[in-house]
Design a protein around this motif. Structure first.
Motif, PDB file in Angstrom:
ATOM      1  N   VAL A  34      56.961  -4.091   0.769  1.00  0.00           N
ATOM      2  CA  VAL A  34      56.079  -4.896   2.015  1.00  0.00           C
ATOM      3  C   VAL A  34      56.169  -3.792   2.916  1.00  0.00           C
ATOM      4  N   GLU A  35      55.260  -3.722   3.491  1.00  0.00           N
ATOM      5  CA  GLU A  35      54.876  -2.994   5.026  1.00  0.00           C
ATOM      6  C   GLU A  35      54.222  -3.579   5.913  1.00  0.00           C
ATOM      7  N   LEU A  36      54.981  -3.834   7.055  1.00  0.00           N
ATOM      8  CA  LEU A  36      54.537  -4.544   8.362  1.00  0.00           C
ATOM      9  C   LEU A  36      53.663  -3.493   9.299  1.00  0.00           C
ATOM     10  N   GLY A  37      52.445  -3.766   9.467  1.00  0.00           N
ATOM     11  CA  GLY A  37      51.567  -3.131  10.265  1.00  0.00           C
ATOM     12  C   GLY A  37      51.639  -1.682   9.556  1.00  0.00           C
ATOM     13  N   PRO A  38      50.824  -1.320   8.375  1.00  0.00           N
ATOM     14  CA  PRO A  38      50.742  -0.150   7.837  1.00  0.00           C
ATOM     15  C   PRO A  38      49.874   0.799   8.308  1.00  0.00           C
ATOM     16  N   GLY A  39      48.954   0.653   9.261  1.00  0.00           N
ATOM     17  CA  GLY A  39      48.210   1.734   9.790  1.00  0.00           C
ATOM     18  C   GLY A  39      47.184   2.188   8.469  1.00  0.00           C
ATOM     19  N   ASP A  40      47.106   3.319   8.490  1.00  0.00           N
ATOM     20  CA  ASP A  40      46.476   3.940   7.395  1.00  0.00           C
ATOM     21  C   ASP A  40      47.629   4.417   6.265  1.00  0.00           C
ATOM     22  N   ALA A  41      48.614   4.048   6.488  1.00  0.00           N
ATOM     23  CA  ALA A  41      49.863   4.046   5.353  1.00  0.00           C
ATOM     24  C   ALA A  41      50.178   5.400   5.115  1.00  0.00           C
ATOM     25  N   SER A  42      49.815   6.579   5.985  1.00  0.00           N
ATOM     26  CA  SER A  42      49.850   7.947   5.960  1.00  0.00           C
ATOM     27  C   SER A  42      51.489   8.240   5.594  1.00  0.00           C
ATOM     28  N   LYS A  43      52.254   7.388   6.325  1.00  0.00           N
ATOM     29  CA  LYS A  43      53.846   7.543   6.094  1.00  0.00           C
ATOM     30  C   LYS A  43      54.453   7.021   4.929  1.00  0.00           C
ATOM     31  N   SER A  44      54.006   5.926   4.873  1.00  0.00           N
ATOM     32  CA  SER A  44      54.674   5.157   3.486  1.00  0.00           C
ATOM     33  C   SER A  44      54.162   5.662   2.342  1.00  0.00           C
ATOM     34  N   SER A  45      52.974   6.382   2.167  1.00  0.00           N
ATOM     35  CA  SER A  45      52.339   6.744   0.973  1.00  0.00           C
ATOM     36  C   SER A  45      53.233   7.585   0.269  1.00  0.00           C
ATOM     37  N   TYR A 103      56.270  -1.773  -8.985  1.00  0.00           N
ATOM     38  CA  TYR A 103      55.885  -2.681  -7.954  1.00  0.00           C
ATOM     39  C   TYR A 103      54.737  -2.948  -7.368  1.00  0.00           C
ATOM     40  N   THR A 104      54.479  -3.858  -6.424  1.00  0.00           N
ATOM     41  CA  THR A 104      53.377  -4.224  -5.638  1.00  0.00           C
ATOM     42  C   THR A 104      53.481  -3.818  -4.362  1.00  0.00           C
ATOM     43  N   TYR A 105      52.711  -3.198  -3.970  1.00  0.00           N
ATOM     44  CA  TYR A 105      52.572  -2.508  -2.388  1.00  0.00           C
ATOM     45  C   TYR A 105      51.833  -3.997  -1.831  1.00  0.00           C
ATOM     46  N   MET A 106      52.727  -4.549  -0.691  1.00  0.00           N
ATOM     47  CA  MET A 106      52.289  -5.585   0.111  1.00  0.00           C
ATOM     48  C   MET A 106      52.277  -5.258   1.383  1.00  0.00           C
ATOM     49  N   PRO A 107      50.931  -4.894   1.984  1.00  0.00           N
ATOM     50  CA  PRO A 107      50.809  -4.487   3.365  1.00  0.00           C
ATOM     51  C   PRO A 107      50.548  -5.622   4.099  1.00  0.00           C
ATOM     52  N   ILE A 108      51.059  -6.001   5.404  1.00  0.00           N
ATOM     53  CA  ILE A 108      50.893  -7.162   6.249  1.00  0.00           C
ATOM     54  C   ILE A 108      50.237  -6.776   7.475  1.00  0.00           C
ATOM     55  N   SER A 168      45.099  -7.271  11.420  1.00  0.00           N
ATOM     56  CA  SER A 168      43.794  -6.843  11.169  1.00  0.00           C
ATOM     57  C   SER A 168      43.169  -6.864   9.801  1.00  0.00           C
ATOM     58  N   HIS A 169      41.961  -7.432   9.817  1.00  0.00           N
ATOM     59  CA  HIS A 169      41.416  -7.460   8.386  1.00  0.00           C
ATOM     60  C   HIS A 169      40.810  -6.063   8.017  1.00  0.00           C
ATOM     61  N   ASN A 170      40.427  -5.404   9.064  1.00  0.00           N
ATOM     62  CA  ASN A 170      39.922  -3.862   9.026  1.00  0.00           C
ATOM     63  C   ASN A 170      40.980  -3.287   8.326  1.00  0.00           C
ATOM     64  N   VAL A 171      42.245  -3.124   8.832  1.00  0.00           N
ATOM     65  CA  VAL A 171      43.043  -2.430   8.609  1.00  0.00           C
ATOM     66  C   VAL A 171      43.518  -2.588   6.907  1.00  0.00           C
ATOM     67  N   LEU A 172      43.645  -3.878   6.522  1.00  0.00           N
ATOM     68  CA  LEU A 172      43.679  -4.105   5.158  1.00  0.00           C
ATOM     69  C   LEU A 172      42.645  -3.622   4.078  1.00  0.00           C
ATOM     70  N   SER A 173      41.346  -4.155   4.674  1.00  0.00           N
ATOM     71  CA  SER A 173      40.156  -3.508   3.767  1.00  0.00           C
ATOM     72  C   SER A 173      40.101  -2.177   3.640  1.00  0.00           C
ATOM     73  N   LEU A 174      40.427  -1.492   4.449  1.00  0.00           N
ATOM     74  CA  LEU A 174      40.278   0.042   4.607  1.00  0.00           C
ATOM     75  C   LEU A 174      41.336   0.565   3.730  1.00  0.00           C
ATOM     76  N   GLN A 230      48.438  -5.932  -2.896  1.00  0.00           N
ATOM     77  CA  GLN A 230      48.203  -6.910  -2.495  1.00  0.00           C
ATOM     78  C   GLN A 230      48.056  -7.299  -0.856  1.00  0.00           C
ATOM     79  N   GLY A 231      47.075  -7.209  -0.213  1.00  0.00           N
ATOM     80  CA  GLY A 231      47.260  -7.284   1.151  1.00  0.00           C
ATOM     81  C   GLY A 231      47.530  -8.890   1.602  1.00  0.00           C
ATOM     82  N   PHE A 232      48.106  -8.767   2.861  1.00  0.00           N
ATOM     83  CA  PHE A 232      48.560 -10.046   3.463  1.00  0.00           C
ATOM     84  C   PHE A 232      47.825 -10.005   4.787  1.00  0.00           C
ATOM     85  N   GLU A 233      46.969 -11.011   5.277  1.00  0.00           N
ATOM     86  CA  GLU A 233      46.370 -10.739   6.660  1.00  0.00           C
ATOM     87  C   GLU A 233      47.026 -11.949   7.551  1.00  0.00           C
ATOM     88  N   GLY A 234      47.575 -11.687   8.624  1.00  0.00           N
ATOM     89  CA  GLY A 234      48.321 -12.422   9.496  1.00  0.00           C
ATOM     90  C   GLY A 234      49.429 -11.921  10.094  1.00  0.00           C
TER      91      GLY A 234
END
Ligand code: AVI
Length: 326
Positions: A89-100, A113-118, A121-127, A142-146
């Motif tokens: 799970v990642e809280l506030g992934p941004g562009d995931a450049s670090k976590s990747s 595993y499943t990567y679950m960014p939270i 911002s809808h934009n962050v997740l869809s990007l 699987q992204g989670f918006e909220g």
């Protein structure tokens, strides 16, 4: 279904706008005046923060990237040693450049595993949804918006623990007492055996820290002033940005890096029906970026119920990613 989703999004936007308005008016009519830094991040604020991260003075991002890119193997091994089957799970992934870096290493190790960014911002997740699977073939996502804590509940999966990543020293954007409360909340939302990887900015030469929040190109200044611009646009304010000065501070004893906007003159600003008075030289508190020692971070872990497992520091020892277990 789509219509329903659209309707909820509109409704959420409306309550968010109302909350922004009440936070701003109560913050600016309080004494001392303060605004909440979470409101920095509109589209323009996001873009300015991207530019801050490119500034030579803003060392935080480079240090954390060095940790994740150079110690990927050690981090992955420490995680695998502490848990069996888990999701990421990642809280506030941004562009995931670090976590990747870590996501890639785990794929190379055939970890299932499943990567679950939270993110709010809808934009962050869809990007991420479009960029990451290309970059990391085979990644299940699987992204989670909220809200972080609310959504954390949703990431529970039977028979799987979680690795929860919270990078970038975002935890520094609440005061130390708030960090204890936040970590306790995290603890309460996790299950025994779950692990956290959290990025903290470390105490260091105070001049290095102050420079990072007072870059020579004036981008941090623009980043702070942008909140006034946002208030003008979204809440019908009439701030004149030229009438406020950016004032960054750092107290090396407490580790608190705080920034203010200072009124350059006596003035009155309107936000809708509210008239707000500023004295000449009156500060508005904008943001805290708390710096910690390794010892203080271990104490924070223990105070909030976690077991501190390991520190991963960069070669300058300016930044740390810590691994904690619930
Ligand atoms: C997002 N956060 C970790 C940044 C920080 O360093 O506190 C925000 C920031 N404010 C000014 N520069 C960067």
């Amino acid at each position: 279904h789509l219509q329903e989703e659209h309707y909820t999004r509109l409704k959420n936007r409306k309550t968010a706008r109302l909350e922004f308005y009440t936070d701003v008016v109560s913050g600016l009519t309080a004494s001392p005046k303060a605004l909440k830094s979470k409101y920095f991040y509109d589209a323009e604020g996001d873009a300015l923060f991207q530019r801050i991260m490119q500034c030579p003075e803003y060392y935080l991002t480079d240090c954390e990237l060095e940790i994740l890119s150079h110690q990927t193997d050690a981090i992955a091994s420490a995680i695998q040693a502490s848990t069996d089957a888990f999701n990421v799970v990642e809280l506030g992934p941004g562009d995931a450049s670090k976590s990747s870096y870590l996501l890639k290493e785990l794929l190379n190790r055939d970890v299932d595993y499943t990567y679950m960014p939270i993110d709010i911002s809808h934009n962050v997740l869809s990007l991420l949804q479009t960029t990451l699977p290309e970059q990391l073939p085979g990644l299940r996502m699987q992204g989670f918006e909220g809200d972080y804590l609310e959504m954390l509940k949703e990431t529970e999966q039977k028979g799987r623990r979680r690795l929860v990543m919270f990078m970038g020293s975002s935890i520094g954007n609440v005061p130390p007492q708030g960090a204890v409360a936040f970590c306790r909340e995290l603890y309460n939302h996790l299950l025994p055996g779950d692990v956290m990887l959290i990025g903290f900015d470390l105490k260091k030469n105070p001049m290095v820290i102050l420079d990072a929040y007072n870059d020579s190109q004036g981008i941090t200044r623009a980043f702070n002033l942008n909140l006034l611009k946002r208030i003008n646009r979204e809440l019908g304010g009439d701030f004149n940005l030229d009438h406020f000065a950016h004032y960054p501070t750092y107290d090396p004893h407490t580790g608190s890096c705080k920034s203010y906007l200072v009124s350059r003159r006596q003035q009155q600003v309107h936000i809708g029906p509210n008239a707000i008075r500023f004295a000449e030289g009156e500060p508005v508190f904008m943001e805290i970026s708390q710096k910690y020692s390794l010892e203080e971070i271990d104490n924070l872990a223990v105070e909030s119920g976690f077991v501190p497992l390991q520190h991963f520091v960069d070669s300058k020892r300016w930044f740390v990613d810590v691994l904690w277990q619930r």
